[in-house]
Scaffold this active site. Structure first.
Site, mmCIF file in Angstrom:
data_model
loop_
_atom_site.group_PDB
_atom_site.id
_atom_site.type_symbol
_atom_site.label_atom_id
_atom_site.label_comp_id
_atom_site.label_asym_id
_atom_site.label_seq_id
_atom_site.Cartn_x
_atom_site.Cartn_y
_atom_site.Cartn_z
ATOM 1 N N ASP A 229 -1.687 -15.235 11.079
ATOM 2 C CA ASP A 229 -2.768 -16.207 10.912
ATOM 3 C C ASP A 229 -2.560 -17.130 9.709
ATOM 4 O O ASP A 229 -3.426 -17.927 9.373
ATOM 5 C CB ASP A 229 -4.113 -15.483 10.789
ATOM 6 C CG ASP A 229 -4.109 -14.475 9.647
ATOM 7 O OD1 ASP A 229 -3.125 -14.447 8.871
ATOM 8 O OD2 ASP A 229 -5.074 -13.707 9.534
ATOM 9 N N GLY B 260 5.737 -18.168 6.931
ATOM 10 C CA GLY B 260 4.667 -18.115 7.927
ATOM 11 C C GLY B 260 3.295 -18.329 7.312
ATOM 12 O O GLY B 260 2.320 -18.568 8.017
ATOM 13 N N ASP C 29 15.169 -10.828 4.561
ATOM 14 C CA ASP C 29 14.341 -12.001 4.248
ATOM 15 C C ASP C 29 13.518 -11.777 2.981
ATOM 16 O O ASP C 29 12.882 -12.707 2.499
ATOM 17 C CB ASP C 29 13.423 -12.355 5.423
ATOM 18 C CG ASP C 29 12.610 -11.180 5.905
ATOM 19 O OD1 ASP C 29 13.213 -10.149 6.266
ATOM 20 O OD2 ASP C 29 11.372 -11.259 5.906
HETATM 21 P P1 AMP Z 1 6.871 -9.974 5.077
HETATM 22 O O1 AMP Z 1 7.171 -8.682 5.777
HETATM 23 O O2 AMP Z 1 5.493 -10.037 4.450
HETATM 24 O O3 AMP Z 1 7.921 -10.353 4.104
HETATM 25 O O4 AMP Z 1 6.827 -11.111 6.208
HETATM 26 C C1 AMP Z 1 7.786 -11.248 7.208
HETATM 27 C C2 AMP Z 1 7.547 -12.537 7.955
HETATM 28 O O5 AMP Z 1 6.241 -12.563 8.531
HETATM 29 C C3 AMP Z 1 7.637 -13.789 7.124
HETATM 30 O O6 AMP Z 1 8.195 -14.795 7.922
HETATM 31 C C4 AMP Z 1 6.208 -14.090 6.787
HETATM 32 O O7 AMP Z 1 5.988 -15.443 6.498
HETATM 33 C C5 AMP Z 1 5.520 -13.682 8.072
HETATM 34 N N1 AMP Z 1 4.110 -13.304 7.866
HETATM 35 C C6 AMP Z 1 3.633 -12.182 7.275
HETATM 36 N N2 AMP Z 1 2.293 -12.179 7.299
HETATM 37 C C7 AMP Z 1 1.903 -13.308 7.911
HETATM 38 C C8 AMP Z 1 0.640 -13.892 8.254
HETATM 39 N N3 AMP Z 1 -0.510 -13.283 7.962
HETATM 40 N N4 AMP Z 1 0.648 -15.081 8.875
HETATM 41 C C9 AMP Z 1 1.794 -15.693 9.195
HETATM 42 N N5 AMP Z 1 2.999 -15.208 8.918
HETATM 43 C C10 AMP Z 1 3.061 -14.035 8.281
HETATM 44 MG MG MG Z 2 8.772 -11.661 3.218
#
Ligand code: AMP
Ligand code: MG
Length: 494
Positions: free
Chosen positions: A125, A92, A252
């Site tokens: 974002d 993301g 993930d």
């Molecule tokens: P995480 O919990 O950080 O491993 O993220 C889980 C999911 O949310 C993944 O698909 C990330 O790419 C997405 N994600 C986390 N933060 C953001 C952000 N600020 N913008 C876009 N996608 C995000």
């Molecule tokens: Mg992640």
């Protein structure tokens, strides 16, 4: 040593068919500047560290202009978040530029984290904030310094861009390196979509690039599952031994290579608090420190399920294979953990009764709120001479008599293998770190960086790359947290 133009970037993931990823360009941040550069990671790319001084370095590695040879993409994946399946996640905010093959034949993917919106950004974002970027930058290098498999960090960029979290913060970007960023969730997405051809294609990709020895096996996919299970068991044992809580062990965030991946609300234990929940948003304590071994098993069962269509026919046989591998996890984890703890205690060989000795110690550390890392480091100076008082160690404990009872048993155990204090001490200091990335240390570096001073980041990086060494003049960095740094709330927001 290579110049940037000579990195010879390729992108094997881009060769996989369309549903695996989306090709796109990074979105540049306003006013990007290099805040910290990590020469140790540059070596992985055979990159000349002086290249960091070129304006092109910032332009090309922060996504302002295309790095020669790059084919930027965001990868698709899914995953179980806090126990619930989320059918589409994906990069993301991370963008994969490609991979560099170094002169030793290793492949390192170069990924920009915080590089802007992608089709997988959902409500996000596409950005990363300075605070969380510094934490990932430092922690991935600290975990590497401890000898634990992890993604690496090449450099860290700050910017003038404002990014909104609970409050306005400054946008930043991390350049992350790993042989592969494929996760358990990369497989799950094709299993739940019933796209088994893609599932097989992904497994073949991972085997070809990362586990070529498995291609020779009778059932390479079962070999893949077994190898990932073994690597994960080892990884989690290493986390437990060093006192590292990941904080968000969603599938993930589980690497197919058994790397520590995606640093969010992680913590190293200060006081030994086995039930520590370091993620402020983990209301049920799912990812508490002492639940990590079980959670990893649960996550592996998700991976095993996703691999079922590849594990054999009929499905009953596949399930049987799958379960047989899963049953190998707990013994593998315990064997690794016991060995690591044996070394932390300075014991040359395992003996009956060691598990009890360790259990009693951990109970004592928990009950007396003793600093986990500092205790083991101090234990390396244990004087096993009969009658020795070991006052420095003893005085760490509010209940000195309780420590003395445990120490008597430890002394007997050392005597049983004729342990030599000096040799044992040296060996123990090679496995019991003096320097860990305590939350308060990370916070100090963040606060200083938010004021425009990045020296603290570089200081920590130097110490954490060599956590087992003495660093004269830097003893303060081994101190347990001051009161303000004891219970820092770290949220998922990053
Ligand atoms: P995480 O919990 O950080 O491993 O993220 C889980 C999911 O949310 C993944 O698909 C990330 O790419 C997405 N994600 C986390 N933060 C953001 C952000 N600020 N913008 C876009 N996608 C995000
Ligand atoms: Mg992640």
């Amino acid at each position: 040593m290579r110049r940037l133009e000579k990195l010879n970037l390729t992108n094997s993931y881009a060769r996989l068919p369309q549903p695996f990823h989306t090709r796109l360009q990074p979105t540049p941040l306003a006013g990007t500047r290099l805040l910290s550069f990590n020469p140790a990671a540059a070596e992985l790319l055979d990159l000349d560290p002086l290249e960091a001084l070129r304006p092109e370095f910032t332009a090309w590695l922060s996504g302002q202009a295309p790095l020669p040879g790059s084919e930027p993409l965001a990868a698709l994946y899914a995953g179980h978040q806090f126990g619930h399946y989320v059918p589409q996640l994906g990069d993301g905010r991370a963008i994969l530029l490609g991979e560099v093959q170094n002169d030793r034949g290793e492949r390192w993917e170069v990924q920009l984290k915080g590089a802007g919106l992608t089709p997988y950004s959902r409500r996000g974002d596409g950005r990363a904030v300075l605070r969380s970027t510094i934490r990932e930058y430092l922690c991935s290098e600290a975990i590497h310094g401890l000898g634990i498999p992890t993604t690496r960090a090449l450099c860290l960029f700050g910017s003038d861009e404002e990014v909104w979290r609970e409050e306005p913060e400054s946008g930043a970007l991390l350049v992350r390196l790993a042989p592969s960023h494929v996760r358990f969730g990369s497989f799950e997405v094709f299993y739940y979509r019933r796209q088994f051809d893609h599932l097989r294609r992904l497994a073949d990709y991972v085997i070809t690039h990362h586990y070529p020895e498995l291609a020779e096996e009778k059932n390479p996919y079962l070999g893949l599952f077994r190898t990932v299970t073994e690597r994960t068991a080892r990884l989690i044992a290493q986390w437990q031994a060093v006192g590292f809580a990941h904080g968000v062990m969603n599938t993930d965030n589980m690497s197919i290579l058994g790397l520590t991946l995606d640093y969010g609300p992680f913590a190293f234990l200060d006081d030994f608090a086995p039930g520590l929940v370091c993620n402020h948003s983990d209301y049920e304590g799912r990812y508490a420190f002492d639940r990590q071994p079980n959670i990893a098993h649960w996550n592996l069962s998700c991976l095993g399920q996703a691999l079922l269509p590849l594990l054999g026919e009929p499905v009953e046989a596949a399930v049987e294979h799958d379960n047989a591998v899963l049953e190998e996890y707990a013994p593998a984890f315990h064997a690794h953990y016991q060995e690591l703890m044996q070394h932390k205690l300075g014991l040359r060989e395992p003996r009956p009764g060691d598990a009890q000795l360790l259990y009693d110690l951990l109970q004592l550390l928990a009950a007396q709120h003793i600093d986990y890392s500092n205790f083991f480091r101090a234990l390396s100076r244990f004087d096993s001479t009969p009658g020795a008082r070991n006052t420095a160690l003893r005085d760490m404990f509010p209940d000195r008599a309780a420590f003395e009872r445990w120490a008597a048993g430890y002394r007997d155990r050392l005597a049983a293998e004729q342990s030599d204090d000096a040799a044992r001490g040296d060996a123990m200091r090679r496995v019991n770190p003096k320097y860990i990335l305590r939350n308060y240390l990370a916070q100090q570096a963040i606060t200083r960086a938010q004021q425009g001073d990045n020296d603290e980041i570089d200081t920590l990086l130097r110490l954490l790359h060599h956590p087992f060494d003495e660093h004269p003049g830097y003893e303060d960095y081994a101190a347990p947290p001051p009161d303000w740094g004891r219970r820092l709330a770290i949220s998922c927001s990053s």
